[in-house]
Write an enzyme that holds these catalytic residues in place. Structure first.
Site, PDB file in Angstrom:
ATOM      1  N   LYS A   1       0.847  -1.200   0.000  1.00 12.51           N
ATOM      2  CA  LYS A   1       0.000   0.000   0.000  1.00 12.51           C
ATOM      3  C   LYS A   1       0.885   1.253   0.000  1.00 12.51           C
ATOM      4  CE  LYS A   1      -3.734  -2.566   2.089  1.00 12.51           C
ATOM      5  NZ  LYS A   1      -4.444  -3.059   3.264  1.00 12.51           N
TER       6      LYS A   1
ATOM      7  N   GLN B   1      -4.984  -1.810   9.332  1.00 16.73           N
ATOM      8  CA  GLN B   1      -4.820  -3.150   8.757  1.00 16.73           C
ATOM      9  C   GLN B   1      -5.411  -4.208   9.684  1.00 16.73           C
ATOM     10  OE1 GLN B   1      -3.664  -3.688   5.655  1.00 16.73           O
ATOM     11  NE2 GLN B   1      -3.963  -5.890   5.856  1.00 16.73           N
TER      12      GLN B   1
ATOM     13  N   ASP C   1     -11.451   2.114   3.532  1.00 19.25           N
ATOM     14  CA  ASP C   1     -11.714   0.669   3.435  1.00 19.25           C
ATOM     15  C   ASP C   1     -13.202   0.405   3.195  1.00 19.25           C
ATOM     16  OD1 ASP C   1      -9.701  -1.272   3.589  1.00 19.25           O
ATOM     17  OD2 ASP C   1      -9.371  -0.925   5.719  1.00 19.25           O
TER      18      ASP C   1
HETATM   19  N1  GUN Z   1      -6.916  -7.360   5.857  1.00 19.84           N
HETATM   20  C1  GUN Z   1      -7.177  -8.140   4.784  1.00 19.84           C
HETATM   21  N2  GUN Z   1      -7.776  -7.396   3.809  1.00 19.84           N
HETATM   22  C2  GUN Z   1      -7.883  -6.149   4.293  1.00 19.84           C
HETATM   23  C3  GUN Z   1      -8.408  -4.940   3.755  1.00 19.84           C
HETATM   24  O1  GUN Z   1      -8.917  -4.859   2.627  1.00 19.84           O
HETATM   25  N3  GUN Z   1      -8.313  -3.850   4.570  1.00 19.84           N
HETATM   26  C4  GUN Z   1      -7.789  -3.906   5.826  1.00 19.84           C
HETATM   27  N4  GUN Z   1      -7.772  -2.791   6.548  1.00 19.84           N
HETATM   28  N5  GUN Z   1      -7.310  -5.015   6.341  1.00 19.84           N
HETATM   29  C5  GUN Z   1      -7.345  -6.132   5.582  1.00 19.84           C
END
Ligand code: GUN
Length: 301
Positions: free
Chosen positions: A63, A107, A130
């Site tokens: 990211k 996350q 998200d």
């Molecule tokens: N963990 C696995 N996929 C995601 C996601 O799309 N966003 C976040 N914040 N955590 C994750």
């Protein structure tokens, strides 16, 4: 002779997502340039990680790299495994109030001592890139403008890129998580997308009863081998969302990635399948960047 010919033509179609993700990134790059030229500051994303889960660390790094490649501002906060919920809440409160932060992502998964629901609810809906907060989840369900969770949004973009029709098609989703299954169902049901949606889970008795009638199957269980070729009819599209680490001593990393679908079982069948790696996983990061630009635009208004 004809039968032989059609046998030769029949082969599995691999829906690799590298080109799809690159096309999305290139369009975000152009739009960001215009946004900044118009006098706005670059979009900005704050990413928070708690603990040292290796897969989460890899995702967070990807990211950061994507944000940097687009010229976005990027702030990363790494909290210790034993950080308290209160510390995380204070960090989110400060990110909520900062003018120079457009998007906030925490996350997941979080350590078991921290409630993911309380943390996600704490993020301001207008910074929740998200799309996991109750406000954005509700807006998605009732068809209002919102942040669409990145993986379902990436799946829809992939279907569009490959010209796969959704209207009037039967879509079966296996998995009912808040991150993929539920928002995917809401998205496919939306007006203009118009799929007929069934949501199954790993406890659905006789999954084949549903999957064998499906035009599009989306598998998001986090369990390798959830389905194989015997669950899929000719001509169907299979979207494999799983990214599972399997120990593999022959690899330098010590593991290899497999999806939730037994891809090898398809052989040369007339089925379209997203690969793992190289599939939907690549889309999630680019969709996060799209949501961050969307957040910056809305906040600049
Ligand atoms: N963990 C696995 N996929 C995601 C996601 O799309 N966003 C976040 N914040 N955590 C994750």
């Amino acid at each position: 002779m004809m039968a032989c010919f059609s046998f030769i033509l029949s082969s599995m179609i691999r829906l690799g997502c590298k080109a799809v993700a690159e096309a999305v990134m290139s369009s975000i790059r152009n739009e960001t340039e215009l946004f900044v030229k118009a006098g706005n500051r670059a979009p900005s994303l704050a990413v928070v990680i708690v603990g040292h889960d290796p897969a989460s660390e890899t995702y967070v790094r990807k990211k950061a790299e994507a944000a940097a490649s687009l010229g976005f501002m990027h702030f990363q906060y790494s909290l210790d495994e034993d950080a308290s919920e209160g510390e995380l809440v204070s960090l989110i409160d400060s990110l909520n109030s900062r003018e120079d932060v457009d998007g906030i992502l925490v996350q997941l998964p979080l350590p078991s001592s921290i409630s993911p629901e309380r943390i996600i609810e704490r993020i301001l809906p207008e910074k929740d890139v998200d799309g996991f907060s109750p406000v954005n989840a509700g807006r998605l369900l009732i068809g209002e403008e919102c942040f669409i969770p990145c993986t379902p949004k990436g799946i829809l973009e992939t279907l569009r890129y490959f010209g796969i029709e959704t209207a009037g098609r039967k879509a079966v989703i296996i998995g009912r998580s808040n991150i993929v299954g539920k928002p995917m169902a809401a998205l496919l049901m939306r007006r203009g997308i118009d799929a007929t949606v069934t949501v199954c889970n790993t406890r659905t008795p006789d999954l084949k009863e549903y999957t064998l009638g499906a035009d599009i199957i989306i598998v998001a269980t986090g369990k390798p081998g959830t389905i194989d070729s015997s669950y899929v009819r000719d001509g169907a599209v299979v979207i494999d969302v799983g990214v599972n680490r399997i120990p593999d001593p022959s690899r330098k990393s010590g593991f290899r990635l497999v999806g939730d679908v037994d891809a090898a079982s398809f052989g040369e069948r007339d089925v379209s399948l997203t690969p793992v790696p190289g599939g939907i996983g690549l889309m999630t990061v680019s969709m996060l960047m799209a949501n961050t630009l969307q957040a910056a635009r809305r906040r600049a208004k």
